[in-house]
Design an enzyme around this catalytic site. Structure first.
Site, PDB file in Angstrom:
ATOM      1  CG  ASP A  21      13.613  69.250   9.934  1.00 57.74           C
ATOM      2  OD1 ASP A  21      12.737  69.770   9.089  1.00 57.74           O
ATOM      3  OD2 ASP A  21      13.499  67.780   9.957  1.00 57.74           O
ATOM      4  CE1 TYR A  54      12.628  63.255  -4.070  1.00 60.98           C
ATOM      5  CE2 TYR A  54      12.780  61.333  -5.255  1.00 60.98           C
ATOM      6  CZ  TYR A  54      12.973  61.856  -4.127  1.00 60.98           C
ATOM      7  OH  TYR A  54      13.340  61.035  -3.339  1.00 60.98           O
ATOM      8  CB  THR A  68       9.029  57.050   5.009  1.00 64.02           C
ATOM      9  OG1 THR A  68       8.592  57.271   3.902  1.00 64.02           O
ATOM     10  CG2 THR A  68      10.470  56.588   5.177  1.00 64.02           C
TER      11      THR A  68
END
Ligand code: NAI
Length: 456
Positions: A249, A361, A397
């Site tokens: 990450d 996106y 999420t």
């Protein structure tokens, strides 16, 4: 953010009220747990368009953990009834054969338990026989329509296969609670991938697992964006399956990446995946190589195109697509990704269906699907590595919790299961694609979307 409506319709008054008002009826989905790893009940095996039983299919189904039956068990015979139906329609070549599909499933659909499975097996379309192609294509419309009407958390999927034994990992996945949020999908399973390395010195790993409970034992898996959200669930699931997990990450998320890695007995790798030399740095950090590469890191920077400055476009294309292409190329070229390896990239239904405010996106995620389809045959032939993608729909999420309430509620309900998926649903699908026995699943983009109405 908890789905309060789902909790409400799980109560008796909630069920009553939602029925009376004609509102969606989401069923609590049965997911995998160590205590309840299999569905409960019998597996009903049926055929259409051919007589007799494929012995390879019979032996694969006998290993699913479900008791195989050829007729609906009498109510007294089992406490749970029918957990799953597998209809072998691979021999259907004409409209009469489609009549046999109806005849086989019409009497039994009602017997399939809540959160049960219907898996239709089809054959590849025969370009030289338009009657066979019509009949086999018809199975897709049939499967998707049944998925939309079947309800009660039950899923319906179509697997096109040539060799049932190469489809074992796929059938085990679809016939288990692990595939709770995968419905309305058409999955192609080819012949099994070659297991023998072309160069005798090339490092290799076997493609068939000795152990279906820990299939990734001895393997290394790298998950980009693994510090939170879906990536964290993927890291957990691959570790459960035995992998040593490397949690990559951004440096700003290093503390979270370390926390996840420590919990899973893995390693953290702080690195911005957009770095030009990210592939080389991953290879340097993993001198023994890696077996599973999960491209999960992704960002959104939504704006309508008229209002979108170039930096919003560029940052999304960089993280979601350019870095995926670059690191894939580098890790394949250097041989850091070992033979028998697996690449699973993350697309999105926004990339398949398009979404207002997400030209950047949507472009990046459609690009991922394009990469997967073009690279898969070559990566398998030249490197012994499969390349597939998961395309999540609405997943619960932090990202989707931030969506305004009305849009969030619409996103949750606009699918056949009338609820959002969980990160673990994407993780289980990823684990199936990463499985050593999934060598015959290549170039697929599998939606984990509860059969979303978007771009279906
Ligand atoms: P998230 O925002 O919760 O997590 C993404 C992770 O990627 C974060 O830990 C972030 O630090 C990391 N990351 C971002 N840029 C990075 C970079 N340059 N280098 C390394 N790491 C980086 O997102 P979520 O929801 O878990 O999504 C994961 C993937 O699934 C993304 O690719 C997303 O586009 C995709 N997806 C998610 C859906 C959803 O409903 N949540 C739906 C469809 C796709």
């Amino acid at each position: 953010m908890a789905d309060r409506y789902l909790s409400f319709t799980g109560t008796a008054p909630g069920r009553f009220l939602s029925r009376r008002l004609g509102l969606p009826q989401p069923a609590a989905l049965r997911r995998w747990s160590p205590q309840r790893p299999s569905l409960d009940g019998a597996l009903l095996r049926l055929t259409a368009g051919k007589s007799g039983l494929d012995p390879d299919l019979a032996s694969v189904l006998s290993r699913t953990g479900l008791e195989v039956a050829e007729a609906v068990p009498a109510a007294s015979a089992g406490a749970f009834g029918v957990a799953a139906v597998v209809l072998d329609a691979s021999g259907v070549r004409d409209v009469d054969g489609l009549g046999e599909v109806h005849a086989a499933l019409h009497p039994v659909v009602r017997s399939v338990a809540a959160s049960g499975r219907v898996v239709v097996l089809g054959a590849p379309l025969d370009a030289g026989d338009h009657h066979q192609a019509a009949a086999q294509q018809a199975l897709e419309g049939f499967t998707r329509s049944l998925g939309k009407e079947i309800g009660r958390g039950r899923t319906v999927n179509l697997v096109r296969l040539t060799d049932a034994s190469a489809a074992e990992s796929t059938l085990r996945f679809l016939l288990s609670p692990r595939s709770a949020y995968v419905s309305g999908q058409v999955i192609h399973v080819g012949a099994d991938a070659p297991t023998v390395p072309t160069a005798p010195t090339a490092p290799t790993v076997p493609t068939a697992p000795g152990d279906w409970d820990r299939p990734l034992a001895g393997r290394t898996a790298l998950v980009t964006g693994g510090a939170r959200g879906i990536g964290e669930a993927v890291a957990e699931t691959l570790a459960r399956d035995g992998a040593h997990v490397v949690v990559l990450d951004v440096p700003a998320a290093e503390a979270d990446a370390r926390r996840v890695a420590e919990r899973l007995g893995g390693t953290a790798l702080p690195l911005d995946i957009t770095a030009a030399d990210a592939g080389e740095r991953i290879a340097a950090a993993l001198p023994d190589g890696l077996d599973v590469l999960i491209h999960n890191a992704g960002i959104t920077r939504d704006r309508r195109l008229v209002n979108m400055p170039a930096e919003r476009w560029d940052s999304v294309l960089e993280v979601n697509l350019a870095s995926v292409l670059r690191t894939t190329d580098a890790l394949l070229a250097s041989g850091a990704l070992r033979r028998g390896g697996r690449i699973v990239a993350t697309a999105s239904i926004a990339g398949l269906a398009g979404n207002a405010g997400q030209t950047n996106y949507g472009a990046s995620k459609a690009g991922v699907a394009g990469m997967v389809r073009a690279l898969a045959p070559r990566a398998l032939a030249e490197h012994g590595v499969t390349v597939n993608a998961v395309a999540p729909g609405f997943i619960e999420t932090k990202m989707t919790a931030a969506v305004p309430l009305f849009i969030r509620e619409a996103g949750r309900r606009m699918n056949s299961l009338a609820q959002g998926g969980l990160p673990v649903d994407v993780a289980e699908t990823t684990a199936w694609l990463a499985h050593p026995a999934s060598g015959a699943v290549n170039g697929q983009v599998v939606r984990v979307c509860g059969q979303s109405l978007l771009g279906a």
